[in-house]
Scaffold this active site. Sequence first.
Site, PDB file in Angstrom:
ATOM      1  N   ASN A  48      12.308  50.363 102.491  1.00  0.00           N
ATOM      2  CA  ASN A  48      11.316  49.719 103.360  1.00  0.00           C
ATOM      3  C   ASN A  48      10.903  50.640 104.498  1.00  0.00           C
ATOM      4  O   ASN A  48       9.712  50.757 104.837  1.00  0.00           O
ATOM      5  CB  ASN A  48      11.888  48.424 103.947  1.00  0.00           C
ATOM      6  CG  ASN A  48      12.008  47.306 102.935  1.00  0.00           C
ATOM      7  OD1 ASN A  48      11.456  47.389 101.838  1.00  0.00           O
ATOM      8  ND2 ASN A  48      12.727  46.262 103.291  1.00  0.00           N
ATOM      9  N   ARG A 370       0.108  45.160  89.654  1.00  0.00           N
ATOM     10  CA  ARG A 370       1.312  45.960  89.373  1.00  0.00           C
ATOM     11  C   ARG A 370       1.932  45.385  88.101  1.00  0.00           C
ATOM     12  O   ARG A 370       2.399  44.256  88.093  1.00  0.00           O
ATOM     13  CB  ARG A 370       2.329  45.868  90.512  1.00  0.00           C
ATOM     14  CG  ARG A 370       1.813  46.313  91.874  1.00  0.00           C
ATOM     15  CD  ARG A 370       2.956  46.315  92.893  1.00  0.00           C
ATOM     16  NE  ARG A 370       2.475  46.337  94.264  1.00  0.00           N
ATOM     17  CZ  ARG A 370       2.137  47.432  94.932  1.00  0.00           C
ATOM     18  NH1 ARG A 370       2.200  48.601  94.325  1.00  0.00           N
ATOM     19  NH2 ARG A 370       1.736  47.373  96.186  1.00  0.00           N
ATOM     20  N   ARG A 400      -1.136  50.162  96.113  1.00  0.00           N
ATOM     21  CA  ARG A 400      -0.400  51.230  96.786  1.00  0.00           C
ATOM     22  C   ARG A 400       0.939  51.532  96.111  1.00  0.00           C
ATOM     23  O   ARG A 400       1.724  50.640  95.831  1.00  0.00           O
ATOM     24  CB  ARG A 400      -0.175  50.853  98.247  1.00  0.00           C
ATOM     25  CG  ARG A 400       0.434  51.980  99.075  1.00  0.00           C
ATOM     26  CD  ARG A 400       0.523  51.570 100.522  1.00  0.00           C
ATOM     27  NE  ARG A 400      -0.781  51.569 101.160  1.00  0.00           N
ATOM     28  CZ  ARG A 400      -1.127  50.735 102.142  1.00  0.00           C
ATOM     29  NH1 ARG A 400      -0.290  49.823 102.546  1.00  0.00           N
ATOM     30  NH2 ARG A 400      -2.315  50.810 102.696  1.00  0.00           N
ATOM     31  N   HIS A 430      -6.539  41.673  94.344  1.00  0.00           N
ATOM     32  CA  HIS A 430      -5.127  41.310  94.429  1.00  0.00           C
ATOM     33  C   HIS A 430      -4.844  39.977  93.735  1.00  0.00           C
ATOM     34  O   HIS A 430      -3.701  39.534  93.651  1.00  0.00           O
ATOM     35  CB  HIS A 430      -4.726  41.245  95.909  1.00  0.00           C
ATOM     36  CG  HIS A 430      -3.263  41.149  96.164  1.00  0.00           C
ATOM     37  ND1 HIS A 430      -2.675  40.027  96.713  1.00  0.00           N
ATOM     38  CD2 HIS A 430      -2.246  42.020  95.949  1.00  0.00           C
ATOM     39  CE1 HIS A 430      -1.371  40.223  96.830  1.00  0.00           C
ATOM     40  NE2 HIS A 430      -1.085  41.425  96.375  1.00  0.00           N
ATOM     41  N   TYR A 463      11.962  38.466  92.101  1.00  0.00           N
ATOM     42  CA  TYR A 463      11.009  37.921  93.071  1.00  0.00           C
ATOM     43  C   TYR A 463      10.829  36.430  92.797  1.00  0.00           C
ATOM     44  O   TYR A 463      10.719  36.022  91.642  1.00  0.00           O
ATOM     45  CB  TYR A 463       9.632  38.582  92.935  1.00  0.00           C
ATOM     46  CG  TYR A 463       9.519  40.005  93.414  1.00  0.00           C
ATOM     47  CD1 TYR A 463      10.629  40.830  93.579  1.00  0.00           C
ATOM     48  CD2 TYR A 463       8.266  40.548  93.679  1.00  0.00           C
ATOM     49  CE1 TYR A 463      10.499  42.138  94.001  1.00  0.00           C
ATOM     50  CE2 TYR A 463       8.123  41.867  94.101  1.00  0.00           C
ATOM     51  CZ  TYR A 463       9.245  42.653  94.261  1.00  0.00           C
ATOM     52  OH  TYR A 463       9.116  43.959  94.679  1.00  0.00           O
ATOM     53  N   ARG A 556       8.423  35.115 105.118  1.00  0.00           N
ATOM     54  CA  ARG A 556       9.473  36.085 104.843  1.00  0.00           C
ATOM     55  C   ARG A 556       9.460  37.268 105.802  1.00  0.00           C
ATOM     56  O   ARG A 556      10.485  37.680 106.307  1.00  0.00           O
ATOM     57  CB  ARG A 556       9.341  36.618 103.413  1.00  0.00           C
ATOM     58  CG  ARG A 556      10.487  37.542 103.003  1.00  0.00           C
ATOM     59  CD  ARG A 556      10.181  38.294 101.739  1.00  0.00           C
ATOM     60  NE  ARG A 556       9.311  39.427 101.977  1.00  0.00           N
ATOM     61  CZ  ARG A 556       8.354  39.832 101.139  1.00  0.00           C
ATOM     62  NH1 ARG A 556       8.117  39.175 100.039  1.00  0.00           N
ATOM     63  NH2 ARG A 556       7.613  40.892 101.419  1.00  0.00           N
ATOM     64  N   HIS A 584       8.551  35.684  97.497  1.00  0.00           N
ATOM     65  CA  HIS A 584       7.232  36.295  97.333  1.00  0.00           C
ATOM     66  C   HIS A 584       6.121  35.272  97.099  1.00  0.00           C
ATOM     67  O   HIS A 584       4.941  35.606  97.163  1.00  0.00           O
ATOM     68  CB  HIS A 584       7.286  37.288  96.167  1.00  0.00           C
ATOM     69  CG  HIS A 584       6.096  38.181  96.054  1.00  0.00           C
ATOM     70  ND1 HIS A 584       5.124  38.022  95.093  1.00  0.00           N
ATOM     71  CD2 HIS A 584       5.710  39.251  96.793  1.00  0.00           C
ATOM     72  CE1 HIS A 584       4.199  38.950  95.235  1.00  0.00           C
ATOM     73  NE2 HIS A 584       4.527  39.709  96.262  1.00  0.00           N
TER      74      HIS A 584
END
Length: 703
Positions: A48, A370, A400, A430, A463, A556, A584
């Site tokens: 992170n 992703r 990214r 997205h 997740y 979160r 998530h």
Amino acid sequence: MLNLKNPDLYNNRETSWLQFNTRVLKQALDESLPLLERLKFLAIYGTNLDEFYMIRIAGLKKLFAAGIVVSSADKLTPLQQLREIREYLHQEQQVAEHCLVSILKKLEHEGIKVKDYHELSQGQKHYLNRYFNENIYPVIIPIAVDATHPFPHLNNLSFGLIVKLRDSDNASIERFGIIRVPRVLERFVELENDIYIPIESIVAEHVEDLFPGYSLIKFASFRVTRNADIEIEEEEADDFLEILEEGLKLRRKGAMVRLEVGSDGDEEIVNFFNRHTNVYQDDIFRFHTFLNLSSLWQIVSNKRFAHLLLEPFKTKTLPPLDHSENIFATLEKQDILLFHPYESFDPVVMLIQTAAKDPDVVSIKMTLYRSGKDSPIVKALMGASEAGIQVTVMVELKARFDEENNLIWAKALEKAGAHVIYGIKGFKVHAKATLITKKKNGKLKQYAHLGTGNYNPSTSKIYTDMSYLTSKDEITNDMTRFFHFLTGFSKKGKLNELYMSPSQIKPKILSLIQNEARKKSDGRIIAKLNSLVDEDVIRALYKASQAGVKIDLIVRGICCLKPGIEGVSENIRVISILGKYLEHARAFYFKNDEAGVYISSADWMPRNLTRRIELLTTIKDQKAKEKIVQILKLQCADNSLAHELQSDGSYIKVKHDDIKTINNHLLLEDYVNKVTKASAKESMGTLEQIMSNIFNEENNSAV
């Protein structure tokens, strides 16, 4: 009247993120967790932090260089933010290092040891010498630095040694060099008996083999971090694919924003290095443990010590998807709401794989953000295209750190004959959406999947995300319009049961909050998301709180809203849940709205609401609504994994109730296991009723 634009009412985005990563670090410090579970959280903490420096710190530096003074609601300047961040991280580094030393010491008692070369037996050293000659020496890169040998370019996250050498023939001649350790080499060399040797410890013993005729005076390990945010001038991009590939190359050469140095890095070594790299002094971090916490994954993944992790949970496929009936037939009878990872992601994969092999399927349309490296979904799409099904895939090349992987899949899909869209000019796509159209009784029938997470079977196991499967015409008709917007030219795309950013989601969210505010004390909002940053949404929540609306926010990560401020936000509670799974999902409950329950791919951040293509989905099915509300209420009641945000921006771990300990992750695992084991007779009633009964047994007073 209170000024709701007062900067004192807002947490700074960057320091709020730092608080989130501190909560991750606290998981590593939690002695009630198994040792490798703690080490895993330390690896996550380091990963992170790498991304934070590559993106956020790099961005603040660019704002400062551009002379921008104010960039957020809290009114802190980029320079003020940088100063706060650096001070925070230098203090926290000591905590992280102490944590690592403590865990490694305890791991020794379990049979896992991390040792330097000089701590080994002669036999082990002999083995490592041979290992160095056969596996490291051929690929390591020794680089002299002097008037005729310029300082090398070091790619982002480059790792290696800085060495000071003395000429063996002339002791008055001293020189500096760099040894780059390529990423193809593992961070630790593993010996028998589960002993891990940091690779720099081995390389340091063989410096004189790499620089013949010189003796080693001193050395230090180093690691560099560069700006990794790709800027794409889309107005000038005739070939988006080509310009992105060029951008990936440039990422390796971005401005250096951080230097990490090992414990042997004295002032002379650091000054030599920094004369060539010019890293700001406060962005130089000296470590007394080894560099690169994210490399701890290598130790965590040792399967012989799986007992030192939390017990893995095997995801389940629940009724009605656990039988052999065709998934299309099931969706014609009812909508289905899945909560991953407790409920398996396999039905989503199966939906696409079934469609790919169905001769009656006419088309498959899908967004990919992703998808992972070995994606069964992408392979199914390729097979469908080769079989003659019309396949349209929106592959977001600007995802990214997944750009390179997405480039590979995009090219493979095109080669298979699929129609691939390489992003929307000016926006990231997205949204997580799939639309399947097939012939049925001479007509076209459509089936949809809408999710909060990516089409990635691997991350779906760790997740928490929600999947909504439906064949309702009002949803699928909207999805047809959505995909037409992606593939065509449209400036006025408007959906009815779905809401699309950048034009629809923010106004809808504001309207939903305002509607609850009109109901005053009868208003009720529960919102679960990853980040809350948008100023307009925060002000709307403040006004709703002032009107008497009870608001629970499960956030979160970043939260710029400050709860518990008298006259402003005393009716707002904010918790963050960290535990076995990464929270998530984005899900929202508005008590007085006709639909009431929504899921979304979008967080409440400016980038999601105004600079991305996202979807907010109205949940049409009553059972699915009840299930989502039960999940939200359960998480609000958690007193094991939850941290509560204070009005000063700090977080306090929610205390265990004297009577009940409520760990929502374990309760949800228990729920799925009970449903799976139940016979048909015992399973009378809906899944939601079973869930409600379990929760009421465990925490009736809290929910």
